[in-house]
Write a protein that holds these residues in place. Structure first.
Motif, PDB file in Angstrom:
ATOM      1  N   ILE A 140       0.838  -1.208   0.000  1.00  0.00           N
ATOM      2  CA  ILE A 140       0.000   0.000   0.000  1.00  0.00           C
ATOM      3  C   ILE A 140       0.874   1.260   0.000  1.00  0.00           C
ATOM      4  CG2 ILE A 140      -1.627   1.338   1.412  1.00  0.00           C
ATOM      5  CD1 ILE A 140      -2.880  -1.406   2.176  1.00  0.00           C
ATOM      6  N   LEU A 141       1.934   1.201   0.817  1.00  0.00           N
ATOM      7  CA  LEU A 141       2.877   2.314   0.845  1.00  0.00           C
ATOM      8  C   LEU A 141       3.447   2.564  -0.562  1.00  0.00           C
ATOM      9  CD1 LEU A 141       4.091   4.139   3.023  1.00  0.00           C
ATOM     10  CD2 LEU A 141       6.002   2.547   3.209  1.00  0.00           C
ATOM     11  N   THR A 181       1.456   5.575  -7.438  1.00  0.00           N
ATOM     12  CA  THR A 181       0.285   5.900  -8.266  1.00  0.00           C
ATOM     13  C   THR A 181       0.305   7.340  -8.796  1.00  0.00           C
ATOM     14  OG1 THR A 181      -1.008   4.276  -7.073  1.00  0.00           O
ATOM     15  CG2 THR A 181      -2.222   5.879  -8.374  1.00  0.00           C
ATOM     16  N   ALA A 202       7.927   0.967  -4.706  1.00  0.00           N
ATOM     17  CA  ALA A 202       7.331   2.037  -5.501  1.00  0.00           C
ATOM     18  C   ALA A 202       8.146   2.275  -6.771  1.00  0.00           C
ATOM     19  CB  ALA A 202       7.250   3.321  -4.676  1.00  0.00           C
ATOM     20  N   LEU A 241       2.083   1.768  -3.405  1.00  0.00           N
ATOM     21  CA  LEU A 241       1.037   2.308  -4.281  1.00  0.00           C
ATOM     22  C   LEU A 241       0.804   3.792  -4.016  1.00  0.00           C
ATOM     23  CD1 LEU A 241      -1.784  -0.369  -4.523  1.00  0.00           C
ATOM     24  CD2 LEU A 241      -0.179   0.349  -6.281  1.00  0.00           C
ATOM     25  N   LEU A 242       0.817   4.178  -2.724  1.00  0.00           N
ATOM     26  CA  LEU A 242       0.601   5.583  -2.378  1.00  0.00           C
ATOM     27  C   LEU A 242       1.651   6.469  -3.033  1.00  0.00           C
ATOM     28  CD1 LEU A 242      -0.405   5.484   1.410  1.00  0.00           C
ATOM     29  CD2 LEU A 242      -1.837   6.004  -0.580  1.00  0.00           C
ATOM     30  N   ILE A 243       2.882   5.961  -3.087  1.00  0.00           N
ATOM     31  CA  ILE A 243       3.945   6.748  -3.709  1.00  0.00           C
ATOM     32  C   ILE A 243       3.882   6.644  -5.227  1.00  0.00           C
ATOM     33  CG2 ILE A 243       6.451   7.070  -3.873  1.00  0.00           C
ATOM     34  CD1 ILE A 243       6.609   5.661  -1.099  1.00  0.00           C
ATOM     35  N   ILE A 271      -3.539   0.345 -11.351  1.00  0.00           N
ATOM     36  CA  ILE A 271      -3.161   0.376  -9.938  1.00  0.00           C
ATOM     37  C   ILE A 271      -3.244  -1.028  -9.340  1.00  0.00           C
ATOM     38  CG2 ILE A 271      -3.800   1.281  -7.669  1.00  0.00           C
ATOM     39  CD1 ILE A 271      -4.861   3.783  -9.198  1.00  0.00           C
TER      40      ILE A 271
END
Lengths: 325, 273
Positions: free
Chosen positions: A94-95, A101, A185, A97-99, A237
């Motif tokens: 998730i971390l 995306t 990421a 993806l947050l960076i 994503i």
């Protein structure tokens, strides 16, 4: 082999009737061989599920669903719980993806909507090259470049400014969940970018022309294009998520490999893929091995579903745009 | 400047920053590898086997091992991938083709380590030892769906008129596919195969418990086999500075090979389109 025979007959001086039968026979053999090859891929996937289920049966029987919620991983006592690994896998992914995306969408928008073609093509190639670098190389780079960088500059800074948050507590030592998320990421950015680019390119030019003709700025036009492509971007994503979940070497080398659940991103963690990579060869005892194979099975099923979902989302865009043409 | 124009320029700058930022990361990673790797690179390093700390040693057996593993995997993975891809492009429009395509596409995203676990259970556990064979089978499994996808895409690009022309001249379907369609798509298929090779050349995780790694030159199918990637990993996680330097040098070799393949592919596909 039989194809060769048919070919020899064909080039020989056969009468046409025999040639016709040979052609029909050749077609039939050709079709059967190719269909068998295609079937093989289904057989492989079915065999993977069957073999891994069978090999992990000991662990499945022993722990049942408790395997997924168990917090202890103690090979010596024979306790195997996957929760810390599931947690580590999810949080690092998730971390990542947050960076990745926003950056990936930004890169794709720049390459498709804004950059001149002459610049966009070589740049797209360079971004794709990031995906060609092997995982173990990212791991090496992370250990010796990223981790020291985070330890000396980034993490102390975060601690000073946002240290009141539970995510930035503990000792800043570079190796841990945060480094894992960042290296993931970097690795999934080219993958998400590539899909978003495809999706954006599939949006008909007429939509952009219409928006521009109505006086919209470039960015406003881009927003309309993005809105039209949103399920494809969602697919990209999800595809990135699948990659992040399954990524092994780089994260194994940088996440710290400790099966603990901690809110702090500075602390070490452990992922499903990492525990397989680290402990597989040293797994003594059937139950231990069985538990590790069950980890593999979980990874397989999760990524299979995630990737299937991604594919459906991306396909839906392709279908939409095909209809609007 | 009004608000809309301002937003426009800010967003354009931001997306450009994303693009250039990502490329900067690439340059940083590659630059650092070149910078660190070049100093330990020597002829001895490229031909010697690994030795204990302080005694030198290199990656000769690992290079040979990687090539053997790749060669064996390609021997199985590439023809099978081409066959399945051809099937999907030429006769895969029915329900069966749809299922195969979906499964093949999904297989591309399955983590490579899972293939390693599978082959471990099927080959290594049965035989009782790590082996070249197990490593090669793992890599072949990873290659098949990749080659399948690119082959299908490339074969589909061949114009229908070429097929129809050949069929109208009386050629049977299988000869049309074999002698007209496949040759026409050959550059594309070859580049797809090369990309698959480049991809598995970088695989590490599934080799850890299939081919395992070895400190010696080896050509036997039933013995553990060294590979560049596993050797890099072993050097990298060691506590010795000297070995870290070797990890960088080996990485330089590996990345050079992979980038070389990617650039050739780029060159080939560019000529065509």
């Amino acid at each position: 082999m039989s194809n060769n025979q048919d070919e020899n007959n064909l080039t020989g001086s056969n009468i046409s009737g025999e040639k016709r039968t040979n052609n029909i026979l050749g077609d039939r053999i050709f079709r059967i061989v190719l269909t068998l090859c295609a079937t093989l891929i289904l057989v492989i996937v079915a065999a993977m599920i069957a073999v891994m289920t069978q090999s992990s049966w000991l662990s499945i029987k022993e722990f049942g669903f408790g395997f997924l919620t168990g917090q202890n991983w103690d090979p010596i006592k024979g306790e195997f719980g996957a929760l810390p690994f599931i947690y580590g896998t999810l949080v690092s992914a998730i971390l990542a993806l947050l960076i990745a995306t926003p950056i990936s969408v930004g890169v794709a928008v720049f390459l498709v909507e804004q950059a001149p073609k002459k610049l966009a093509r070589p740049m797209a190639f360079l971004v794709e090259l990031l995906a060609a670098i092997p995982s173990v190389v990212y791991g090496l780079w992370a250990i010796f470049v990223l981790a020291p960088l985070l330890r000396v500059y980034v993490q102390p800074f975060l601690q000073q400014t946002l240290g009141f948050l539970p995510f930035f507590k503990g000792t800043a030592n570079g190796i841990g969940m945060m480094s894992g998320g960042i290296i993931l990421a970097i690795m999934i950015t080219p993958i998400i970018t590539a899909v978003v680019r495809d999706v954006l390119e599939a949006v008909p030019v007429t939509q952009r022309e219409a928006a521009l003709a109505l006086g919209a700025t470039r960015w406003e036009t881009t927003k309309i294009v993005l809105a039209n492509a949103n399920s494809g971007i969602a697919g990209a994503i999800v595809l990135g998520l699948g990659r992040a979940i399954g990524e092994t070497m780089a994260i194994t080398m940088i996440i710290g490999n400790r099966p603990e659940i901690s809110l702090s991103l500075f602390d070490p963690g452990y992922t499903i893929a990492s525990v397989i990579a680290n402990e597989f060869t040293e797994a003594t005892g059937d139950l231990y091995l069985s538990a590790l194979i069950e980890m593999g099975l979980i990874l397989f099923l999760v990524t299979f579903i995630v990737n299937g979902l991604a594919k459906l989302l991306i396909l839906s865009v392709a279908r939409q745009t095909a209809q609007s043409h | 400047m009004d608000k809309r124009r301002l937003t426009n320029s800010i967003m354009t700058t931001l997306t450009a920053a994303c693009a250039f930022g990502v490329i900067t990361v690439l340059i940083l990673v590659l630059g650092y590898i070149a910078f660190q790797g070049i100093s330990s690179l020597s002829w001895q390093f490229l031909v010697q086997t690994p030795k204990p700390v302080g005694e030198g040693g290199g990656i000769g057996n690992a290079i040979v091992g990687s090539l053997i593993l790749l060669g064996l995997a390609s021997l199985v993975g590439i023809p099978l991938g081409i066959a399945i891809g051809t099937y999907l492009a030429e006769m895969g429009d029915g329900w069966f083709g749809t299922i195969v395509r979906f499964v093949a596409d999904t297989m591309i995203g399955i983590p490579s380590i899972v293939f390693g676990v599978f082959v471990y259970a099927v080959v290594v556990l049965q035989q009782g030892y790590f082996s070249t064979l197990a490593g090669a089978v793992t890599l072949a499994l990873i290659m098949i769906p990749i080659v399948t996808r690119t082959t299908e895409e490339m074969v589909r690009l061949v114009p229908k008129s070429m097929r129809e022309g050949a069929l109208a001249l009386g050629a049977p379907q299988w000869r049309v596919t074999k002698d007209i369609v496949i040759p026409a798509a050959m550059t594309g298929i070859a580049t797809g195969a090369m990309l698959a090779v480049a991809r598995v050349l970088g695989e590490t995780a599934p080799l850890l418990f299939t081919a395992f790694g070895s400190r010696f030159y080896n050509i036997y199918l039933d013995e553990p086999m060294a590979s560049l990637t596993v050797q890099i990993y072993n050097y990298a996680i060691s506590p010795f500075e000297e070995w870290h330097a070797k990890a960088w040098a080996a990485t330089l070799v590996l990345v050079t090979l992979i980038l070389f393949i990617n650039i050739i592919v780029r060159f080939l596909t560019r000529q065509k389109y």
